[in-house]
Enzyme design. Sequence first.
Site, PDB file in Angstrom:
ATOM      1  CD1 TRP A 155      64.991 -28.667   3.355  1.00 16.94           C
ATOM      2  CD2 TRP A 155      64.188 -28.740   1.266  1.00 16.94           C
ATOM      3  NE1 TRP A 155      64.270 -29.828   3.218  1.00 16.94           N
ATOM      4  CE2 TRP A 155      63.773 -29.902   1.952  1.00 16.94           C
ATOM      5  CE3 TRP A 155      63.793 -28.572  -0.059  1.00 16.94           C
ATOM      6  CZ2 TRP A 155      63.000 -30.884   1.358  1.00 16.94           C
ATOM      7  CZ3 TRP A 155      63.013 -29.543  -0.656  1.00 16.94           C
ATOM      8  CH2 TRP A 155      62.627 -30.686   0.045  1.00 16.94           C
ATOM      9  CG  ASP A 173      60.228 -24.300  -1.720  1.00 18.84           C
ATOM     10  OD1 ASP A 173      59.063 -24.709  -1.574  1.00 18.84           O
ATOM     11  OD2 ASP A 173      61.223 -24.918  -1.279  1.00 18.84           O
ATOM     12  CE  LYS A 197      57.581 -28.998   6.204  1.00 16.62           C
ATOM     13  NZ  LYS A 197      58.728 -29.625   6.775  1.00 16.62           N
TER      14      LYS A 197
END
Length: 424
Positions: free
Chosen positions: A153, A234, A270
């Site tokens: 990311w 993460d 999300k």
Amino acid sequence: MASTIPDEMLGPAPTSGSHGPSVFADVVQAPEDPILGVTVAYNKDPSPVKVNLGVGAYRTEEGKPLVLNVVRRAEQMLVNDGSRVKEYLPITGLADFNKLSAKLIFGVDSPAIQEKRVTTVQCLSGTGSLRVGAEFLARHYHQRTIYIPLPTWGNHPKVFALAGLFVKTYRYYDPATRGLNFQGLLEDLSAAPSGAIVLLHACAHNPTGVDPTFEQWEQIRQLMRSKTLLPFFDSAYQGFASGNLDADAQSVRLFVEDGGELLAAQSYAKNMGLYGERVGALSIVCKTADVATKVESQLKLVIRPMYSSPPIHGASIVATILKDREMYHEWTIELKAMADRIISMRHQLFEALRAKGTPGDWTHIIKQIGMFTFTGLNTEQVAFMTKEYHIYMTSDGRISMAGLSSKTIPHLADAIHEAITCVN
Ligand SMILES: Cc1ncc(COP(=O)(O)O)c(C=O)c1O
């Protein structure tokens, strides 16, 4: 309107202060963020057929943002509860939220939680959790090198570098197979200095959609523990990858089971659709309860000068849902529906390309997992698709499957077909 303030109180007449050049005249224009900039370009495009596959945010079949029903219900309950006040939260956030978040990621029966070896602090979504963890490590951990996967990311290197960590990469993705470069990963982690921090995507690796298998995770664990590498997980997509919250936390739980230490950053952006509420948590699993208590005391010193304490609303929504059996169940159903729609988009896109006879092997579209497909399209092909088809995506060829619908898939398949056959 004439000023009512006497002249003598206004001080001397302005000179260069208001007339000269700006004191910020030398500030240069910064480039747009590579991911969020895609949405900026998309918003400027007047085309009625435009599609935004850049940002990782869930959309319905109608292309609309989704607020989960269970989230609406929780908010309603909070609003109706007249006893609720808007006092500051403690520096570490909402206590219930922290306890429930730790259980969500480590499992309800996690011995580490029972032994009070885990400290959890509420942070500003996944990014803020990573940032607080990074700041803590920069101040209190003996090794300041962090290894991040290549690619990863785009915000990861920035978050860690800004906290004062030295960022290095380990091989992760193999463009030839469009899968995991497991050998390269093992070699690079074997060569890392003892004690180095290693960032691991808990599931649904962004941007590649490629995750290690359970057996590969076990090998990674053994290698990392033998070299005393410190895992920093993460977890931005728990439940969003497979549709199952426990399955998507398997990697993290494997590392907790061996009794070793680790960090984990969680995001509810999300999986609960709480993007703009900025709800997340940082957990640090320690060897003993005593260490965990001291670590928490230092986390407070990191957080207090950064933003003092986290916001109350989003964390209250999460806590309301996680502590109520029935609401939790409703959440898991809505979460699975989102994950299933994304999986169905993968199959539809794959079938559309197969039906068109688009050259190449597109099975990676259905093999990859999570929000994104790493298509393998190059920068020129992406630019072509944006110019000719008004399809917006990051220049590395990553598309957000969550932004697609049955209506937009034929348009995307046409664009990919032409880009592959006409642009090298
Ligand atoms: C891998 C990864 N980590 C962390 C985040 C952080 O997201 P947020 O700060 O919105 O929770 C994202 C968001 O896209 C992500 O993909």
